[in-house]
Design a protein around this motif. Sequence first.
Motif, short mmCIF file in Angstrom:
data_model
loop_
_atom_site.label_atom_id
_atom_site.label_comp_id
_atom_site.label_asym_id
_atom_site.label_seq_id
_atom_site.Cartn_x
_atom_site.Cartn_y
_atom_site.Cartn_z
N ALA A 35 -66.73 41.93 -22.58
CA ALA A 35 -66.91 41.95 -24.03
C ALA A 35 -65.88 42.85 -24.70
N ILE A 36 -65.60 43.99 -24.11
CA ILE A 36 -64.61 44.91 -24.67
C ILE A 36 -63.21 44.29 -24.59
N ALA A 37 -62.92 43.62 -23.48
CA ALA A 37 -61.61 42.98 -23.32
C ALA A 37 -61.43 41.88 -24.37
N TRP A 38 -62.46 41.06 -24.57
CA TRP A 38 -62.34 39.99 -25.57
C TRP A 38 -62.28 40.54 -26.99
N LEU A 39 -62.92 41.66 -27.23
CA LEU A 39 -62.82 42.31 -28.54
C LEU A 39 -61.37 42.72 -28.80
N ALA A 40 -60.72 43.32 -27.79
CA ALA A 40 -59.32 43.73 -27.93
C ALA A 40 -58.40 42.53 -28.10
N ILE A 41 -58.64 41.47 -27.33
CA ILE A 41 -57.82 40.26 -27.44
C ILE A 41 -57.99 39.63 -28.82
N GLY A 42 -59.23 39.59 -29.31
CA GLY A 42 -59.49 39.06 -30.65
C GLY A 42 -58.80 39.89 -31.72
N GLY A 43 -58.80 41.21 -31.55
CA GLY A 43 -58.11 42.08 -32.51
C GLY A 43 -56.61 41.86 -32.51
N LEU A 44 -56.04 41.66 -31.33
CA LEU A 44 -54.62 41.37 -31.24
C LEU A 44 -54.30 40.03 -31.89
N ALA A 45 -55.10 39.02 -31.62
CA ALA A 45 -54.90 37.71 -32.24
C ALA A 45 -55.02 37.80 -33.76
N ALA A 46 -55.98 38.58 -34.23
CA ALA A 46 -56.17 38.75 -35.68
C ALA A 46 -54.96 39.41 -36.31
N SER A 47 -54.37 40.38 -35.61
CA SER A 47 -53.21 41.07 -36.18
C SER A 47 -52.02 40.14 -36.38
N LEU A 48 -51.95 39.08 -35.58
CA LEU A 48 -50.84 38.13 -35.72
C LEU A 48 -50.95 37.29 -37.00
N PHE A 49 -52.15 37.23 -37.57
CA PHE A 49 -52.39 36.42 -38.77
C PHE A 49 -52.79 37.29 -39.96
N SER A 50 -52.56 38.58 -39.87
CA SER A 50 -52.94 39.52 -40.92
C SER A 50 -51.86 39.62 -41.99
N ALA A 51 -52.28 39.67 -43.24
CA ALA A 51 -51.34 39.83 -44.36
C ALA A 51 -51.90 40.88 -45.31
N ASN A 52 -51.30 42.06 -45.30
CA ASN A 52 -51.70 43.10 -46.25
C ASN A 52 -50.48 43.95 -46.60
N ALA A 53 -50.67 44.99 -47.37
CA ALA A 53 -49.55 45.78 -47.87
C ALA A 53 -48.81 46.52 -46.76
N GLU A 54 -49.52 46.86 -45.69
CA GLU A 54 -48.90 47.66 -44.62
C GLU A 54 -48.37 46.84 -43.46
N TRP A 55 -48.90 45.67 -43.24
CA TRP A 55 -48.52 44.87 -42.08
C TRP A 55 -48.62 43.39 -42.41
N GLN A 56 -47.64 42.64 -41.95
CA GLN A 56 -47.70 41.19 -42.09
C GLN A 56 -47.40 40.60 -40.72
N GLY A 57 -48.37 39.86 -40.22
CA GLY A 57 -48.22 39.25 -38.91
C GLY A 57 -47.15 38.17 -38.90
N PRO A 58 -46.63 37.86 -37.72
CA PRO A 58 -45.53 36.90 -37.63
C PRO A 58 -45.90 35.46 -37.98
N PHE A 59 -47.20 35.11 -37.98
CA PHE A 59 -47.59 33.74 -38.26
C PHE A 59 -48.10 33.51 -39.68
N VAL A 60 -48.04 34.54 -40.51
CA VAL A 60 -48.56 34.45 -41.87
C VAL A 60 -47.74 33.48 -42.72
N ASN A 61 -46.43 33.58 -42.65
CA ASN A 61 -45.57 32.72 -43.48
C ASN A 61 -45.71 31.25 -43.11
N SER A 62 -45.91 30.96 -41.85
CA SER A 62 -46.04 29.55 -41.45
C SER A 62 -47.33 28.93 -41.96
N LEU A 63 -48.28 29.76 -42.39
CA LEU A 63 -49.54 29.26 -42.93
C LEU A 63 -49.63 29.40 -44.44
N GLY A 64 -48.51 29.66 -45.08
CA GLY A 64 -48.49 29.73 -46.53
C GLY A 64 -48.80 31.11 -47.09
#
Length: 95
Positions: A35-64
Motif C-alpha cells: 500500500a505504501i509503495a502504490w501510494l508513492a507510485i501514485g504520487g509520482l504519477a500525479a506529479s507528472l500531470f500536475s500544473a501549479n505555480a511552482e511545478w508543471q509536469g511534463p505531460f500537462v501541455n499535451s493535455l491542454g
Amino acid sequence: MRFWVSRLRRGRYEAPALHTVGGRYWYTKGWNVPAIAWLAIGGLAASLFSANAEWQGPFVNSLGGGDLSIFVGLFVAGLGYYATQRNRVDRELTA
C-alpha cells in the motif's frame, strides 16, 4: 479505512482485527508495504500531470494545460494496489 477494507473484501472482514496489534491485518510490523509503495507510485504519477505555480509536469501541455494530477494519482495507486492485492485478499477470505 473500514469502508475501503469492506469494499475490497466484499463486506467480509474482522472489524476488531483492524485495531489489534499482531492481528490479521497487521502485515509487516504494522505497515502494509504494498500500500505504501502504490501510494508513492501514485504520487509520482500525479506529479507528472500536475500544473501549479511552482511545478508543471511534463505531460500537462499535451493535455491542454489542465491539472489532472488528482485523477491520475488516484487511478494509478488504486488500480495498482487492487491488481496486486486482489489474490492476497481472496486467499485470506478463504482461510
